[in-house]
Scaffold this motif. Structure first.
Motif, PDB file in Angstrom:
ATOM      1  N   GLY A  52       0.885  -1.166   0.095  1.00 21.74           N
ATOM      2  CA  GLY A  52      -0.128  -0.163  -0.054  1.00 21.74           C
ATOM      3  C   GLY A  52       0.771   1.212  -0.073  1.00 21.74           C
ATOM      4  O   GLY A  52       0.428   2.195  -0.736  1.00 21.74           O
ATOM      5  N   LEU A  53       1.842   1.329   0.879  1.00 21.34           N
ATOM      6  CA  LEU A  53       3.039   2.294   0.914  1.00 21.34           C
ATOM      7  C   LEU A  53       3.436   2.499  -0.544  1.00 21.34           C
ATOM      8  O   LEU A  53       3.684   3.802  -0.918  1.00 21.34           O
ATOM      9  CB  LEU A  53       3.700   2.272   1.882  1.00 21.34           C
ATOM     10  CG  LEU A  53       3.189   2.293   3.503  1.00 21.34           C
ATOM     11  CD1 LEU A  53       4.372   1.960   4.460  1.00 21.34           C
ATOM     12  CD2 LEU A  53       2.758   3.782   3.668  1.00 21.34           C
ATOM     13  N   LEU A  54       3.891   1.326  -1.193  1.00 18.90           N
ATOM     14  CA  LEU A  54       4.698   1.759  -2.208  1.00 18.90           C
ATOM     15  C   LEU A  54       3.686   2.097  -3.557  1.00 18.90           C
ATOM     16  O   LEU A  54       4.018   2.756  -4.380  1.00 18.90           O
ATOM     17  CB  LEU A  54       5.055   0.366  -2.754  1.00 18.90           C
ATOM     18  CG  LEU A  54       6.425  -0.353  -2.017  1.00 18.90           C
ATOM     19  CD1 LEU A  54       6.690  -1.771  -2.333  1.00 18.90           C
ATOM     20  CD2 LEU A  54       7.639   0.685  -2.230  1.00 18.90           C
ATOM     21  N   PHE A  55       2.428   1.593  -3.433  1.00 13.61           N
ATOM     22  CA  PHE A  55       1.395   2.238  -4.329  1.00 13.61           C
ATOM     23  C   PHE A  55       1.320   3.678  -4.111  1.00 13.61           C
ATOM     24  O   PHE A  55       1.140   4.554  -4.926  1.00 13.61           O
ATOM     25  CB  PHE A  55       0.080   1.553  -4.341  1.00 13.61           C
ATOM     26  CG  PHE A  55      -0.154   0.375  -5.023  1.00 13.61           C
ATOM     27  CD1 PHE A  55      -0.100   0.200  -6.145  1.00 13.61           C
ATOM     28  CD2 PHE A  55      -0.428  -0.869  -4.261  1.00 13.61           C
ATOM     29  CE1 PHE A  55      -0.120  -1.153  -7.129  1.00 13.61           C
ATOM     30  CE2 PHE A  55      -0.463  -2.272  -4.799  1.00 13.61           C
ATOM     31  CZ  PHE A  55      -0.443  -2.227  -6.305  1.00 13.61           C
ATOM     32  N   TYR A  56       1.195   4.342  -2.953  1.00 13.73           N
ATOM     33  CA  TYR A  56       0.974   5.577  -2.517  1.00 13.73           C
ATOM     34  C   TYR A  56       2.470   6.161  -3.206  1.00 13.73           C
ATOM     35  O   TYR A  56       2.261   7.431  -3.725  1.00 13.73           O
ATOM     36  CB  TYR A  56       1.224   5.751  -1.075  1.00 13.73           C
ATOM     37  CG  TYR A  56       1.168   7.395  -0.727  1.00 13.73           C
ATOM     38  CD1 TYR A  56       0.130   8.122  -0.714  1.00 13.73           C
ATOM     39  CD2 TYR A  56       2.365   7.804  -0.219  1.00 13.73           C
ATOM     40  CE1 TYR A  56       0.103   9.475  -0.111  1.00 13.73           C
ATOM     41  CE2 TYR A  56       2.467   9.185   0.164  1.00 13.73           C
ATOM     42  CZ  TYR A  56       1.348   9.934   0.202  1.00 13.73           C
ATOM     43  OH  TYR A  56       1.377  11.268   0.652  1.00 13.73           O
ATOM     44  N   LYS A  57       3.583   5.768  -3.180  1.00 10.96           N
ATOM     45  CA  LYS A  57       4.781   6.364  -3.500  1.00 10.96           C
ATOM     46  C   LYS A  57       4.789   6.459  -5.018  1.00 10.96           C
ATOM     47  O   LYS A  57       5.172   7.639  -5.802  1.00 10.96           O
ATOM     48  CB  LYS A  57       5.889   5.787  -3.239  1.00 10.96           C
ATOM     49  CG  LYS A  57       6.347   5.614  -1.778  1.00 10.96           C
ATOM     50  CD  LYS A  57       6.662   7.102  -1.107  1.00 10.96           C
ATOM     51  CE  LYS A  57       6.992   7.120   0.334  1.00 10.96           C
ATOM     52  NZ  LYS A  57       7.416   8.444   0.479  1.00 10.96           N
TER      53      LYS A  57
END
Length: 253
Positions: A52-57
């Motif tokens: 999820g954090l990588l999608f946000y990045k």
């Protein structure tokens, strides 16, 4: 593009999390004891959180240029006082500024797919490089995860020092053991302010930073990173490596 790299990493981790979760559900349906599947479930949840954090990045960097092409620096060699920040968009490298706010170098991870996890888990076990106006300055060859050992190689590839860190000793403070030219140093950072001083090696200070620097970088808790010896020396290079390690360790704090 940076956003595509983040997106591919997020998709890969999501698929791994789905696989683990599927195995967990299969074990649950077979009536396996809860204590045997709870760890797998939690691990899958952590992986979903990372993806999820990588999608946000990926979303946050979709309009940014690939900053690994940055090559315009001011000469780093005359300076001993620096400010070190994560890059605004890529977040998988550190930009090194002199005390006047001019970019003098950068630290970036080498060619490994793991480098896209560096915004979340700093200094994963592969090579990292520090470059300046004069080209390659040094290599940080990271080994291990919970017990890190970082071999510092100069521009010629010769080992000039090591940094050791135990993950569990550094949960609440920055604890390292440094070896350079036969000397050994062990230190802990101040828990409250993050201050650090290693005689003849480095000093980190957040109390004497000029106001104009704080205003430029828009950070209230700016830190001044100081090497005690010139960068032409092994101690100076090892000192800069320690400071970059610290900056990565305290990223976002």
């Amino acid at each position: 593009m940076i956003s595509r790299q983040f997106l591919l990493s997020a998709l890969g981790i999501s698929l791994l999390a789905l696989l683990i979760l599927s195995i967990t559900v299969f074990m649950w349906n077979r009536g396996e004891p809860l204590q045997e599947i709870i760890f797998q479930f939690l691990f899958a949840a952590v992986l979903f959180g990372i993806s999820g954090l990588l999608f946000y990045k990926a979303y946050g960097t979709k309009n940014s240029d690939d900053s690994e092409n940055v090559t315009e620096y001011t000469d780093i060699m005359p300076f001993k006082r620096f400010l070190i920040h994560p890059e605004v968009h890529a977040i998988n490298q550190l930009i090194i500024y002199n005390e006047y706010g001019n970019m003098v170098g950068r630290l970036f991870p080498g060619q490994s797919w793991l480098k896209y996890l560096e915004p979340l888990i700093n200094f994963l076990p592969f090579k990292h490089y520090i470059e300046s106006e004069n080209g390659h300055l040094m290599t940080l060859d990271v080994r291990g995860f919970f017990n890190k050992k970082i071999f510092i190689l100069n521009e010629s590839g010769h080992k000039i020092g090591t940094i050791r860190q135990n993950f569990f000793k550094s949960l609440f403070k920055f604890h390292v053991i440094i070896e350079v030219n036969g000397d050994r140093y062990e230190t802990n950072s101040d828990v409250l302010f993050g201050e650090l001083e290693i005689e003849n090696i480095v000093k980190i200070n957040s109390f004497n930073v000029p106001v104009e620097i704080t205003e430029r970088f828009k950070r209230f808790s700016e830190r001044l990173f100081i090497i005690e010896e010139k960068l032409e020396t092994d101690e100076g290079k090892v000192g800069l490596a320690v400071l970059c390690f610290y900056a990565a360790f305290s990223r976002g704090k």
